[in-house]
Every structure is written in C-alpha cells, then in structure tokens.
Design an enzyme around this catalytic site. Structure first.
Site, PDB file in Angstrom:
ATOM      1  N   HIS A 117     -42.126 -75.568  -0.007  1.00  0.00           N
ATOM      2  CA  HIS A 117     -43.206 -75.883  -0.949  1.00  0.00           C
ATOM      3  C   HIS A 117     -42.710 -76.889  -1.996  1.00  0.00           C
ATOM      4  CE1 HIS A 117     -44.706 -71.528  -0.141  1.00  0.00           C
ATOM      5  NE2 HIS A 117     -45.600 -72.340   0.400  1.00  0.00           N
ATOM      6  N   LYS A 151     -55.434 -59.187  -0.889  1.00  0.00           N
ATOM      7  CA  LYS A 151     -54.053 -59.263  -0.387  1.00  0.00           C
ATOM      8  C   LYS A 151     -53.103 -59.143  -1.574  1.00  0.00           C
ATOM      9  CE  LYS A 151     -51.602 -62.180   2.882  1.00  0.00           C
ATOM     10  NZ  LYS A 151     -51.508 -63.580   3.300  1.00  0.00           N
ATOM     11  N   ARG A 190     -45.919 -78.153   8.656  1.00  0.00           N
ATOM     12  CA  ARG A 190     -44.587 -77.872   9.200  1.00  0.00           C
ATOM     13  C   ARG A 190     -44.511 -78.259  10.671  1.00  0.00           C
ATOM     14  NH1 ARG A 190     -44.807 -71.852   6.999  1.00  0.00           N
ATOM     15  NH2 ARG A 190     -46.840 -72.252   7.909  1.00  0.00           N
ATOM     16  N   SER A 201     -43.034 -68.194   3.383  1.00  0.00           N
ATOM     17  CA  SER A 201     -42.805 -67.137   2.398  1.00  0.00           C
ATOM     18  C   SER A 201     -42.619 -65.797   3.109  1.00  0.00           C
ATOM     19  CB  SER A 201     -43.994 -67.042   1.435  1.00  0.00           C
ATOM     20  OG  SER A 201     -44.163 -68.257   0.741  1.00  0.00           O
TER      21      SER A 201
END
Ligand code: PNS
Length: 159
Positions: free
Chosen positions: A18, A42, A91, A128
């Site tokens: 990030h 969440k 990515r 993450s």
C-alpha cells in the site's frame, strides 16, 4: 487547479505494498487522501482509528498526503470531497477482474475515473490478510509492513 485523488481501502493494516502505491501516487497528484472504509459488517483486526493512525505515521514523510475515513459508497465520498481520481494498486491479473468491474461501476455512477498502478514486483504477493496470518503464527513480517504497524502487531502479541 489542484488535482485531488484518493487511495481507498480497508488498510487492516497498511502494508509496504500500500505504502509503495501511496508514495508513487503522491508524486502524481497535489492532494492525495488515503481513505479507510468504515465497514460495520467486518470488524477486522484493528479498529478504524488505529488503522488511520498507522497510515498517518507511515506517510508522515510525504507531502500532500492526508488520511480520512469514509462509509457508504466511495463515489459519494469522492463527490463530497471534490476528488477527481481514484487510485488503485494492481498486484496480479487476479486483482484485475474485480477492480475493473468496480472502476466501471464507479465511472458509470458519477463519471469518476480510476487510475491503476502496478505494484512493485517485490510487493506483488502482499496482502493485509496474509500478513496478519503470518504474524499471528509468529512469522517475521518486519520487511513487509511499515514500522508503526510492526510496533502495533508486537503490542498485540501478533508477531
Ligand atoms: O482494501 P480493499 O478492501 O480491497 O478496498 C476495497 C474498497 C474499500 C476500495 C471498496 O470495497 C470500496 O470502494 N468500498 C466502498 C463501497 C463502494 O463504493 N462499493 C461499490 C464499489 S463499485
């Protein structure tokens, strides 16, 4: 006119991947807001305030970068803040399909553009979730996250 962009995400927590995107995007735009999604459905490992603090500390060396949170639709947040561009890191090809769908939906809703930036190859495998899993079971993530994140993971006994 100043160009204002947003790097949105969950950032639970911010990773070196990030940070690479934020650093590079901050070279391209006058104002870059790193915006953390508040998602009541969440919980995550870190609460939104901790995520924001870690981002602030990790980006303190960058000019023109601010940190905020948002809830609801990203496009509404962008409209309210006068943000013209959404910056997203890509990515791998696996990111592409969903990210393009979101970019097309967002552009269809308000006309806002999304700019994709490839992550550095050294960060292509980072997420993450993976970092939390590795850290939880005692793996070394010191080379994968900024120092303020490592510190918080250690405080929580997550490394
Ligand atoms: O770090 P993440 O979890 O991959 O980030 C995803 C995020 C927060 C950028 C995305 O889920 C989002 O924009 N959520 C806000 C709600 C929204 O606008 N949904 C419609 C997208 S087309």
């Amino acid at each position: 006119m100043k160009r204002k962009a947003v790097c949105p995400g969950s950032f639970d927590p911010i990773t070196n991947g990030h940070l690479d995107i934020i650093e590079r995007a901050s070279q391209l735009y006058d104002d870059l807001i790193v915006a953390v999604l508040v998602n009541p459905e969440k919980a995550g490992l870190f609460d939104v305030n901790s995520r924001m603090s870690m981002i602030r500390e990790s980006t303190a060396h960058l000019s023109g970068v601010t940190v905020d949170s948002f809830h609801g639709l990203l496009v509404h947040y962008c409209r309210d803040q006068g943000i013209e561009v959404i910056v997203k890191g890509l990515r791998a090809i696996s990111d592409f399909e969903y990210e393009v769908q979101m970019a097309q939906m967002n552009r269809g809703l308000t006309g806002i553009e999304t700019v994709f930036m490839p992550t550095g190859p050294e960060h292509g495998h980072l997420s993450s979730s993976l970092i939390k899993a590795v850290s939880h079971f005692g793996g070394d993530v010191s080379h994968l996250v900024p120092a303020p994140v490592l510190e918080r993971l250690r405080e929580r006994g997550e490394d």
